[in-house]
Design an enzyme around this catalytic site. Structure first.
Site, PDB file in Angstrom:
ATOM      1  N   ASN A   9      33.598  37.005  37.540  1.00  0.00           N
ATOM      2  CA  ASN A   9      34.522  36.446  38.529  1.00  0.00           C
ATOM      3  C   ASN A   9      33.746  36.379  39.840  1.00  0.00           C
ATOM      4  O   ASN A   9      33.541  37.394  40.492  1.00  0.00           O
ATOM      5  CB  ASN A   9      35.751  37.367  38.657  1.00  0.00           C
ATOM      6  CG  ASN A   9      36.660  36.953  39.803  1.00  0.00           C
ATOM      7  OD1 ASN A   9      36.522  35.855  40.355  1.00  0.00           O
ATOM      8  ND2 ASN A   9      37.592  37.834  40.153  1.00  0.00           N
ATOM      9  N   HIS A  94      45.116  37.532  39.682  1.00  0.00           N
ATOM     10  CA  HIS A  94      44.159  38.528  40.174  1.00  0.00           C
ATOM     11  C   HIS A  94      44.812  39.322  41.298  1.00  0.00           C
ATOM     12  O   HIS A  94      45.596  38.769  42.083  1.00  0.00           O
ATOM     13  CB  HIS A  94      42.876  37.840  40.663  1.00  0.00           C
ATOM     14  CG  HIS A  94      41.790  38.833  40.946  1.00  0.00           C
ATOM     15  ND1 HIS A  94      41.757  39.570  42.106  1.00  0.00           N
ATOM     16  CD2 HIS A  94      40.735  39.245  40.196  1.00  0.00           C
ATOM     17  CE1 HIS A  94      40.714  40.393  42.055  1.00  0.00           C
ATOM     18  NE2 HIS A  94      40.078  40.216  40.913  1.00  0.00           N
ATOM     19  N   GLU A  96      43.798  40.237  44.053  1.00  0.00           N
ATOM     20  CA  GLU A  96      43.582  39.681  45.400  1.00  0.00           C
ATOM     21  C   GLU A  96      44.577  38.554  45.682  1.00  0.00           C
ATOM     22  O   GLU A  96      45.029  38.394  46.819  1.00  0.00           O
ATOM     23  CB  GLU A  96      42.117  39.214  45.534  1.00  0.00           C
ATOM     24  CG  GLU A  96      41.181  40.422  45.633  1.00  0.00           C
ATOM     25  CD  GLU A  96      39.781  40.219  45.089  1.00  0.00           C
ATOM     26  OE1 GLU A  96      39.364  39.064  44.880  1.00  0.00           O
ATOM     27  OE2 GLU A  96      39.095  41.244  44.852  1.00  0.00           O
ATOM     28  N   GLU A 166      42.897  45.666  35.554  1.00  0.00           N
ATOM     29  CA  GLU A 166      42.033  45.896  36.709  1.00  0.00           C
ATOM     30  C   GLU A 166      42.750  46.814  37.696  1.00  0.00           C
ATOM     31  O   GLU A 166      43.563  46.336  38.509  1.00  0.00           O
ATOM     32  CB  GLU A 166      41.715  44.575  37.407  1.00  0.00           C
ATOM     33  CG  GLU A 166      40.945  43.595  36.551  1.00  0.00           C
ATOM     34  CD  GLU A 166      40.131  42.629  37.406  1.00  0.00           C
ATOM     35  OE1 GLU A 166      38.909  42.586  37.211  1.00  0.00           O
ATOM     36  OE2 GLU A 166      40.697  41.965  38.283  1.00  0.00           O
ATOM     37  N   GLY A 172      35.814  46.401  43.525  1.00  0.00           N
ATOM     38  CA  GLY A 172      34.911  46.260  44.663  1.00  0.00           C
ATOM     39  C   GLY A 172      34.692  47.551  45.434  1.00  0.00           C
ATOM     40  O   GLY A 172      34.134  47.535  46.530  1.00  0.00           O
ATOM     41  N   SER A 211      34.666  47.408  39.230  1.00  0.00           N
ATOM     42  CA  SER A 211      33.358  48.062  39.373  1.00  0.00           C
ATOM     43  C   SER A 211      32.662  48.305  38.037  1.00  0.00           C
ATOM     44  O   SER A 211      31.970  49.307  37.867  1.00  0.00           O
ATOM     45  CB  SER A 211      33.476  49.356  40.174  1.00  0.00           C
ATOM     46  OG  SER A 211      33.958  49.067  41.488  1.00  0.00           O
TER      47      SER A 211
HETATM   48  P1  PGA Z   1      34.378  44.166  40.906  1.00  0.00           P
HETATM   49  O1  PGA Z   1      35.545  43.056  40.790  1.00  0.00           O
HETATM   50  O2  PGA Z   1      33.627  44.139  39.613  1.00  0.00           O
HETATM   51  O3  PGA Z   1      33.547  43.727  42.071  1.00  0.00           O
HETATM   52  O4  PGA Z   1      35.068  45.474  41.135  1.00  0.00           O
HETATM   53  C1  PGA Z   1      36.254  42.863  39.598  1.00  0.00           C
HETATM   54  C2  PGA Z   1      37.337  41.833  39.807  1.00  0.00           C
HETATM   55  O5  PGA Z   1      37.941  41.824  40.887  1.00  0.00           O
HETATM   56  O6  PGA Z   1      37.612  41.002  38.924  1.00  0.00           O
END
Ligand code: PGA
Length: 248
Positions: A9, A94, A96, A166, A172, A211
């Protein structure tokens, strides 16, 4: 047997030049992998992905899709547009987008339905915040997120889903759920799918995201209900992404 899916992603990262370099490195670095590989690029770069990945083992997909088929929805991108550019997958819900664009469980479900009815596999993201985990609400939160999707779909459509667990606190942040913590939630989600039929539960892939990196991928992917990864930061570095693919 579910085939492992390693999905990158990219989020809002990249440029024509950076993408070309990254895709070339991934393409040449693949050798005899036993998993499916996908990159979810910003929509503007999907035609670049189509050009550079045609004939390769790497699929490309979108990061979001409209719940509507077409029409007066300025700035939105439809499922058929993604299909037109050769996408087979699209991320929906997602965290976000849930957090910054106030996407509700119901909206995410509508997006998943729209994707499926156009022939795209939605990767439906679910996950709890740190506060929700600390309050012991993890299962309740992810169950409500998944149930909204299940309620809108018939059994054939449910079989076409991909789910990504997630935990928001792991995205992140460098903090990863332990393999057992992730496995517990994955098993819980699979049980929920089982209410729709054992074949469905056996078929639907449940990815882990948050992560995931070369150092922890093998242990996470070894868990019985973890069928792949949705990878943010580590998908932007070809050596890391390839190492995760090789761990699968
Ligand atoms: P990350 O993001 O691997 O940077 O934690 C995963 C995601 O948001 O799909």
């Amino acid at each position: 047997m579910r085939r492992t899916l390693i999905a990158g992603n990219w989020k809002m990262n990249g440029s024509l030049a950076a993408n070309a370099a990254l895709l070339a490195e991934i393409r040449t670095g693949l050798s005899g992998q036993s998993c499916d590989v996908l990159v979810c690029a910003p929509a503007l770069y999907l035609s670049q992905c189509a050009d550079l990945l045609a004939g390769s083992d790497i699929a490309w997909g979108g990061q979001d899709v409209s719940m509507h088929a077409s029409g007066a929805y300025t700035g939105e991108i439809s499922a058929t547009m993604l299909l037109d550019l050769g996408c087979r997958f699209v991320i929906v819900g997602h965290s976000e987008r849930r957090a910054y664009h106030h996407e509700s469980n119901e909206l995410v479900a509508q997006k998943a339905k729209q994707a499926l009815s156009s022939g795209l596999a939605p990767i439906v993201c679910v996950g709890e915040t740190l506060e929700q985990r600390e309050l012991g609400q993890t299962n309740q939160v992810v169950a409500a997120q998944l149930q909204a999707v299940l309620d809108l779909l018939d059994d054939v459509a449910v079989s076409g889903l991909v789910i990504a667990y997630e935990p928001v606190w792991a995205i992140g942040t460098g903090k990863t759920a332990t393999p057992q913590m992730a496995q517990d939630v994955h098993a819980f989600l699979r049980k929920q799918l089982d209410n729709r039929g054992v074949e469905i539960a056996e078929k639907v892939r449940i990815l882990y995201g948050g992560s995931m990196k070369p150092e922890n991928a093998k242990e996470l992917l070894a868990m019985v209900d973890i069928d792949g990864g949705l990878i943010g930061g580590a998908a932007l570095k070809s050596s890391d992404f390839l190492a995760i693919i090789n761990a699968a």
